[in-house]
Design an enzyme around this catalytic site. Structure first.
Site, PDB file in Angstrom:
ATOM      1  N   THR A 186      43.958 -25.573  11.362  1.00 31.12           N
ATOM      2  CA  THR A 186      43.176 -25.730  10.133  1.00 31.12           C
ATOM      3  C   THR A 186      44.169 -26.062   9.019  1.00 31.12           C
ATOM      4  O   THR A 186      45.364 -25.807   9.160  1.00 31.12           O
ATOM      5  CB  THR A 186      42.450 -24.414   9.775  1.00 31.12           C
ATOM      6  OG1 THR A 186      43.440 -23.427   9.540  1.00 31.12           O
ATOM      7  CG2 THR A 186      41.539 -23.962  10.886  1.00 31.12           C
ATOM      8  N   GLU A 331      37.293 -25.185  13.736  1.00 29.07           N
ATOM      9  CA  GLU A 331      36.960 -24.064  14.633  1.00 29.07           C
ATOM     10  C   GLU A 331      35.715 -24.324  15.469  1.00 29.07           C
ATOM     11  O   GLU A 331      35.410 -23.565  16.382  1.00 29.07           O
ATOM     12  CB  GLU A 331      36.714 -22.791  13.803  1.00 29.07           C
ATOM     13  CG  GLU A 331      37.958 -22.175  13.185  1.00 29.07           C
ATOM     14  CD  GLU A 331      38.245 -22.718  11.786  1.00 29.07           C
ATOM     15  OE1 GLU A 331      37.867 -23.871  11.498  1.00 29.07           O
ATOM     16  OE2 GLU A 331      38.853 -21.989  10.988  1.00 29.07           O
ATOM     17  N   LYS A 440      30.590 -16.511  -9.516  1.00 30.61           N
ATOM     18  CA  LYS A 440      29.692 -15.387  -9.739  1.00 30.61           C
ATOM     19  C   LYS A 440      29.529 -15.163 -11.229  1.00 30.61           C
ATOM     20  O   LYS A 440      30.461 -14.752 -11.910  1.00 30.61           O
ATOM     21  CB  LYS A 440      30.244 -14.131  -9.063  1.00 30.61           C
ATOM     22  CG  LYS A 440      29.328 -13.678  -7.961  1.00 30.61           C
ATOM     23  CD  LYS A 440      29.790 -12.411  -7.324  1.00 30.61           C
ATOM     24  CE  LYS A 440      28.724 -11.980  -6.311  1.00 30.61           C
ATOM     25  NZ  LYS A 440      29.116 -10.844  -5.540  1.00 30.61           N
ATOM     26  N   TRP A 445      25.079 -15.816  -7.949  1.00 30.71           N
ATOM     27  CA  TRP A 445      25.883 -16.936  -7.470  1.00 30.71           C
ATOM     28  C   TRP A 445      25.395 -18.272  -8.008  1.00 30.71           C
ATOM     29  O   TRP A 445      24.194 -18.545  -8.024  1.00 30.71           O
ATOM     30  CB  TRP A 445      25.846 -16.992  -5.940  1.00 30.71           C
ATOM     31  CG  TRP A 445      26.705 -15.945  -5.302  1.00 30.71           C
ATOM     32  CD1 TRP A 445      27.496 -15.037  -5.941  1.00 30.71           C
ATOM     33  CD2 TRP A 445      26.845 -15.698  -3.910  1.00 30.71           C
ATOM     34  NE1 TRP A 445      28.119 -14.238  -5.031  1.00 30.71           N
ATOM     35  CE2 TRP A 445      27.750 -14.611  -3.789  1.00 30.71           C
ATOM     36  CE3 TRP A 445      26.310 -16.282  -2.760  1.00 30.71           C
ATOM     37  CZ2 TRP A 445      28.123 -14.111  -2.545  1.00 30.71           C
ATOM     38  CZ3 TRP A 445      26.683 -15.766  -1.528  1.00 30.71           C
ATOM     39  CH2 TRP A 445      27.578 -14.697  -1.413  1.00 30.71           C
TER      40      TRP A 445
HETATM   41  P1  ADP Z   1      40.133 -27.977   6.919  1.00 29.91           P
HETATM   42  O1  ADP Z   1      39.743 -26.687   6.217  1.00 29.91           O
HETATM   43  O2  ADP Z   1      41.259 -27.888   7.837  1.00 29.91           O
HETATM   44  O3  ADP Z   1      40.022 -29.173   6.063  1.00 29.91           O
HETATM   45  P2  ADP Z   1      37.782 -28.223   8.389  1.00 29.91           P
HETATM   46  O4  ADP Z   1      37.425 -29.623   8.586  1.00 29.91           O
HETATM   47  O5  ADP Z   1      37.752 -27.317   9.517  1.00 29.91           O
HETATM   48  O6  ADP Z   1      39.114 -28.252   7.929  1.00 29.91           O
HETATM   49  O7  ADP Z   1      36.902 -27.639   7.199  1.00 29.91           O
HETATM   50  C1  ADP Z   1      35.705 -26.997   7.435  1.00 29.91           C
HETATM   51  C2  ADP Z   1      34.981 -26.721   6.169  1.00 29.91           C
HETATM   52  O8  ADP Z   1      34.575 -27.929   5.531  1.00 29.91           O
HETATM   53  C3  ADP Z   1      33.684 -25.986   6.373  1.00 29.91           C
HETATM   54  O9  ADP Z   1      33.876 -24.609   6.538  1.00 29.91           O
HETATM   55  C4  ADP Z   1      32.927 -26.323   5.104  1.00 29.91           C
HETATM   56  O10 ADP Z   1      33.318 -25.505   4.028  1.00 29.91           O
HETATM   57  C5  ADP Z   1      33.361 -27.719   4.822  1.00 29.91           C
HETATM   58  N1  ADP Z   1      32.339 -28.652   5.266  1.00 29.91           N
HETATM   59  C6  ADP Z   1      32.304 -29.375   6.399  1.00 29.91           C
HETATM   60  N2  ADP Z   1      31.219 -30.166   6.432  1.00 29.91           N
HETATM   61  C7  ADP Z   1      30.531 -29.934   5.293  1.00 29.91           C
HETATM   62  C8  ADP Z   1      29.313 -30.430   4.730  1.00 29.91           C
HETATM   63  N3  ADP Z   1      28.588 -31.358   5.317  1.00 29.91           N
HETATM   64  N4  ADP Z   1      28.921 -29.932   3.537  1.00 29.91           N
HETATM   65  C9  ADP Z   1      29.640 -28.992   2.896  1.00 29.91           C
HETATM   66  N5  ADP Z   1      30.803 -28.505   3.370  1.00 29.91           N
HETATM   67  C10 ADP Z   1      31.240 -28.959   4.547  1.00 29.91           C
END
Ligand code: ADP
Length: 543
Positions: A186, A331, A440, A445
């Site tokens: 990540t 993940e 917040k 929220w």
């Molecule tokens: P990194 O954190 O390594 O950039 P990830 O691609 O695993 O990698 O990130 C995942 C996060 O991206 C999710 O937990 C979410 O917060 C955000 N995310 C992914 N797709 C969407 C979406 N369509 N809308 C909003 N947030 C998103």
């Protein structure tokens, strides 16, 4: 048991074996860093991947050994996906946009033995090579002519030399489908990056699900171009999905600007593509300037961060392209939810469908979603209450490598995503924020994502981010950070007026600041942490 179906393991090598046999002439095309093109097909890459496997065996690689890649999306990188996993070694794709200290950390954490790099990364690796503890060999993904004359890296090997020494006469071994196949970290916006280990079984099941009609709907008649890089959750699994169905595959290389992406779409006949929203902003800018169309593109998967409604609207109304909004994480392999309509939505108008598409989607077969409150109580799927989003399923991680207690994985398979969401009675999930980005105000929220998405609908706004800043009465209030679109100047009053009747009055940002650029993470997302840091001393005017 007698009479039972075969227990043949689900292995990644079987994908390319299939594609080579039944779609052998189907092309794989990629763009080189210098702007040239490389063309191959499933038959040729199959043999080259086998040669790579033979070479890796010769170098002593075994089941479970980690082999790293630092490369753009290109054909040699594709060969590594199959050549490395094919022998049971683990293909560890590294995001070159991470900080050098993070790269050192993850190469050591993964205990990578061999590193394959595009020539562009030689200077970067020269700087850090002394800190890479277990690494024995660096291979450059190029021809002999393209190899550097000298380098600080000892025993630099040329990829083409490496595989040329083999004959391709090799059978990939059969082993347990639960064997690790690839590794992604990540991006580590808080703390060190964490390693997520995919298995052969999880990759194949994920690919089957991803290809299905209610998800990405990929077939042998498609030309697929993942713009999400091969180091970002394996291009969202698309190099496996395309191979599984025998679709033509276009790998865009290093340059992902509007003109480069557009020229590949039109020249190669791309019908399906996928990337984070930032990529499409660059494409739109190019299309505006050039007046060009997006034909033959039909579908565009957008995820990684929330896709604004205005972006889906432009895609559909102006260019005839359907956006498939999806949500996922490193993940989750990465697909967790995908937004496609149900039969009951047939009568919806285009605008109603666009409203629906703002949600991140419903879970596909294989994954379960739930939301919980602060105390862990499961909340109803009423589309209104929001809580911590959890996910579970055969392609969802059960932990991180080298971390004993992640604090976000439960024994029964549930994984807490770090996102906050609602789920409606049909299962459509809507992300309101990342837990750490939540604002917040007076105990309630405010969804930063929703305000951002509406703000970018204004034609004078190129990009928007909303962060919480301290407030003496309400604890936190939203601050809107804006990058104006090219050639436009926008006033604070103008954007607040625009937002006014579109969000609850108490969500209205207390102030607006204008910047030239918003920082992005290594995977192209708005870097809220850096923004919060930048504006941490920001004082709101309190009346
Ligand atoms: P990194 O954190 O390594 O950039 P990830 O691609 O695993 O990698 O990130 C995942 C996060 O991206 C999710 O937990 C979410 O917060 C955000 N995310 C992914 N797709 C969407 C979406 N369509 N809308 C909003 N947030 C998103």
């Amino acid at each position: 048991m007698q009479g039972l179906m075969s227990d043949q393991p689900l292995l990644i090598s079987s994908l390319i074996e299939y594609a080579a046999r039944y779609h052998g002439e189907t092309e794989i095309v990629s763009r080189t860093t210098s702007g040239g093109e490389e063309r191959s097909n499933y038959k040729k890459t199959h043999i080259r991947s086998k040669k790579l496997s033979q070479a890796l065996k010769r170098l002593g690689m075994q089941i479970g050994d980690r082999i790293a890649t630092m490369a753009w999306s290109n054909i040699r990188h594709y060969e590594l996906y199959y050549g490395v996993s094919g022998i049971g070694s683990v293909c560890h794709t590294i995001n070159p946009r991470l900080y050098p200290e993070q790269i050192i950390f993850i190469i050591n954490d993964a205990e990578d033995r061999i590193l394959f790099i595009d020539p562009d990364f030689i200077p970067l690796i020269e700087k850090i090579i002394k800190s890479l503890k277990k690494l024995t060999t660096v291979v450059v993904l190029c021809t002999k002519q393209e190899m550097p004359e000298a380098s600080f890296i000892e025993n630099l090997i040329c990829y083409e030399d490496l595989i040329d020494a083999e004959d391709g006469n090799f059978n990939w071994p059969q082993f347990d489908e639960k064997t690790a196949s690839s590794l992604c970290y990540t991006s580590g916006t808080t703390g060190n990056p964490k390693g997520v280990l995919y298995a052969h079984r999880s990759t194949i099941i994920h690919s089957l699900a991803a290809a299905a009609p209610d998800n990405l709907s990929v077939s042998a008649r498609d030309v697929v171009m993942p713009v999400a890089p091969m180091f970002h959750a394996n291009s969202w699994g698309i190099p496996y999905v395309a191979t599984m169905v025998g679709a033509k595959l276009v790998l865009p290389g290093r340059h992902l600007d509007g003109e480069s992406v557009h020229s590949l779409i039109t020249k190669e006949g791309v019908t399906l593509t996928a990337a984070v929203p930032t990529i499409w902003l660059m494409l739109f800018e190019y299309l505006e300037k050039s007046g060009k169309s997006l034909s033959p593109l039909k579908r565009c998967m957008i995820g990684g961060s929330a896709c604004p409604r205005s972006m889906m609207e432009v895609f559909k109304k102006k260019y005839g392209v359907t956006v498939i909004h999806g949500w996922g994480m490193t993940e989750t392999s990465p697909l967790g939810a995908i937004n496609t309509p149900l039969a009951k939505h047939f009568d919806m108008s285009l605008d109603e469908l666009l409203d629906l598409s703002e949600k991140q989607g419903r879970p596909m077969y294989g994954v379960e979603l739930r939301i919980t409150d602060d105390k862990g109580k499961v909340l109803p799927h009423d589309g209104k209450v929001f809580g911590d989003l959890w996910i579970k399923g055969p392609w969802i991680c059960s932990g991180y490598i080298n971390i004993k207690n992640s604090g976000v994985h439960e024994e029964d398979g549930w994984f807490m995503t770090g996102d906050v969401a609602t789920i409606d009675p049909d299962g459509y999930m809507h992300i309101t924020d990342r837990t750490k980005d939540v604002i917040k105000s007076g105990g309630e929220w405010i969804s930063s994502i929703e305000i951002e998405n509406i703000a970018v609908g204004h034609y004078k706004v190129a990009e928007a981010a909303v962060i919480g800043v301290p407030h003496p009465k309400w604890d936190e209030r939203p601050l809107l950070v804006i990058v104006a679109s090219e050639g436009n100047k926008i006033e604070k009053e103008e954007i607040l007026e625009y937002l006014k009747d579109k969000i609850a009055s108490w969500w209205l940002p207390d102030d607006v600041v204008f910047v030239d650029e918003i920082p992005h993470t290594a995977t192209g997302k708005i870097q809220k942490l850096a923004l919060r840091e930048k504006f941490k001393e920001y004082k709101l005017e309190v009346s």
